[in-house]
Design a protein around this motif. Structure first.
Motif, mmCIF file in Angstrom:
data_model
loop_
_atom_site.group_PDB
_atom_site.id
_atom_site.type_symbol
_atom_site.label_atom_id
_atom_site.label_comp_id
_atom_site.label_asym_id
_atom_site.label_seq_id
_atom_site.Cartn_x
_atom_site.Cartn_y
_atom_site.Cartn_z
ATOM 1 N N LEU A 221 -0.437 16.568 -22.715
ATOM 2 C CA LEU A 221 0.310 17.312 -21.703
ATOM 3 C C LEU A 221 -0.308 18.668 -21.389
ATOM 4 C CD1 LEU A 221 3.971 16.570 -22.873
ATOM 5 C CD2 LEU A 221 2.753 15.559 -20.944
ATOM 6 N N ALA A 222 -0.897 19.304 -22.386
ATOM 7 C CA ALA A 222 -1.494 20.626 -22.163
ATOM 8 C C ALA A 222 -2.765 20.485 -21.327
ATOM 9 C CB ALA A 222 -1.797 21.292 -23.506
ATOM 10 N N LEU B 28 1.986 28.117 -24.218
ATOM 11 C CA LEU B 28 0.854 28.111 -25.142
ATOM 12 C C LEU B 28 1.272 27.402 -26.429
ATOM 13 C CD1 LEU B 28 0.908 31.232 -23.689
ATOM 14 C CD2 LEU B 28 -1.349 31.186 -24.721
ATOM 15 N N GLY B 29 0.666 26.243 -26.671
ATOM 16 C CA GLY B 29 1.009 25.452 -27.848
ATOM 17 C C GLY B 29 0.475 24.045 -27.688
ATOM 18 N N ILE C 170 5.323 21.966 -25.257
ATOM 19 C CA ILE C 170 5.533 21.660 -23.844
ATOM 20 C C ILE C 170 6.761 20.775 -23.656
ATOM 21 C CG2 ILE C 170 4.537 20.476 -21.838
ATOM 22 C CD1 ILE C 170 1.826 21.463 -22.711
ATOM 23 N N LEU C 171 6.987 19.837 -24.563
ATOM 24 C CA LEU C 171 8.170 18.974 -24.472
ATOM 25 C C LEU C 171 9.456 19.795 -24.531
ATOM 26 C CD1 LEU C 171 7.122 15.980 -26.760
ATOM 27 C CD2 LEU C 171 7.403 15.928 -24.279
ATOM 28 N N ILE D 136 5.146 24.245 -14.821
ATOM 29 C CA ILE D 136 4.708 24.609 -16.168
ATOM 30 C C ILE D 136 3.196 24.432 -16.264
ATOM 31 C CG2 ILE D 136 4.870 24.044 -18.628
ATOM 32 C CD1 ILE D 136 7.683 22.895 -18.004
ATOM 33 N N LEU D 137 2.514 25.469 -16.749
ATOM 34 C CA LEU D 137 1.094 25.377 -17.061
ATOM 35 C C LEU D 137 0.947 25.360 -18.570
ATOM 36 C CD1 LEU D 137 -1.945 25.488 -16.249
ATOM 37 C CD2 LEU D 137 -1.771 27.979 -16.472
ATOM 38 N N GLY D 138 0.353 24.301 -19.106
ATOM 39 C CA GLY D 138 0.178 24.188 -20.537
ATOM 40 C C GLY D 138 -1.223 24.590 -20.973
ATOM 41 N N ILE D 139 -1.308 25.521 -21.919
ATOM 42 C CA ILE D 139 -2.584 25.900 -22.541
ATOM 43 C C ILE D 139 -2.582 25.312 -23.942
ATOM 44 C CG2 ILE D 139 -4.043 27.799 -23.311
ATOM 45 C CD1 ILE D 139 -2.952 29.480 -21.040
#
Length: 302
Positions: A110-111, A79-80, A85-86, A99-102
């Motif tokens: 990327l999210a 979460l960010g 995410i990087l 990885i799941l990005g919110i």
């Protein structure tokens, strides 16, 4: 598509600065535990959440950074923004975990998931529907000083060699598979993955490269001569950059990890043995994301 219906151990990585933008943290924990998961987070994240007294943290485990490195997880929920995410991708690169990005940031290439869509997206993962795990190549960078290895960095977006604040230009010799390419004079040199082609490289006039391509971009920063142009090469090559800069120069990985360079350092960049595994949904294709983020097809918004 890889089924994740057997996912049991999930770790939540949160940018504490942006956590107030996401009011569903407790619901995420409940949703994961309802699907039979053991849910963990880092000690730093737990401390931030506990201080807010807004989330029931009784069902979540705490792990230190050292424990995370030694543990195996089935899923990382991040979460960010893209920066979060990087750093997460680099940290978990050797774990082979998706990885799941919110997205709690701004641009968000990327999210994958908007905050309001968290429930549907997580449900689709456990239901094994309409998603895939997309592998993104990463870079490995080794600095050789004399006959010794001085430092090693990994990056999902880019490795950048650039001058520090001084009047002297960066001078960087580039070689590909030991063949001399050019001596770049300017502010520095970006070596980017396709994922990083929409980051710093793009702002320096570099091309946008589809993330599934196995390629590396070499892009000068504010080159002194117009003849120094971006170059796309195979991901199988070995890139060597020799630092001939008279002033101070620095090496940056994803603009998050840094190393001070000395004159005549050799910077060796290759495709990493690790890759980032990003969860992608079928409706969010690369060109839709570009069109949304860069306002393509909508001239009035540009």
């Amino acid at each position: 598509m890889v089924s994740m219906s057997e996912t049991k151990r999930v770790i939540l990585i949160v940018n504490p600065v942006k956590i107030d933008k996401f009011s569903y943290f407790g619901e995420v924990i409940s949703l994961l535990t309802a699907n039979g998961c053991e849910v963990y987070t880092t000690a730093d994240t737990y401390k931030v959440l506990d201080a807010r007294k807004k989330v029931n943290l009784s069902g979540i485990g705490i792990v230190s950074s050292d424990e995370v490195k030694k543990s195996q997880f089935d899923l990382v929920i991040c979460l960010g923004g893209d920066g979060t995410i990087l750093s997460t991708a680099r940290f978990f690169a050797g774990h082979k975990v998706p990885i799941l990005g919110i997205n709690l940031g701004n641009l968000g290439f990327l999210a994958e998931v908007m905050p309001s869509d968290y429930e549907k997206s997580i449900g689709r993962i456990f239901g094994g529907k309409d998603y895939q795990i997309e592998k993104r190549i990463m870079l490995k960078c080794t600095v050789e000083r004399g006959r010794k290895k001085a430092h090693t960095l990994y990056a999902l977006n880019d490795i950048v060699a650039h001058r520090r604040s001084s009047s002297k230009m960066a001078v960087l010799e580039a070689y590909i598979d030991n063949k001399f390419v050019d001596e770049y004079h300017g502010d520095g040199l970006i070596v980017s993955t396709p994922t990083g082609s929409t980051a710093y490289s793009l702002s320096c006039g570099g091309p946008i490269v589809a993330p599934e391509l196995m390629a590396i971009i070499i892009n000068p920063i504010c080159a002194f001569t117009l003849s120094s142009r971006p170059l796309i090469v195979s991901d199988r090559v070995r890139i060597k950059i020799v630092n001939r800069t008279e002033g101070q120069a620095i090496l940056a990985a994803d603009n998050q990890e840094f190393f001070k360079l000395q004159k005549d350092d050799n910077i060796i960049i290759t495709r990493s043995e690790f890759c980032a595994r990003m969860i992608k949904f079928s409706e969010n294709n690369f060109f839709d994301i570009l069109r949304t983020k860069l306002c393509w097809g909508n001239f009035k918004k540009r």
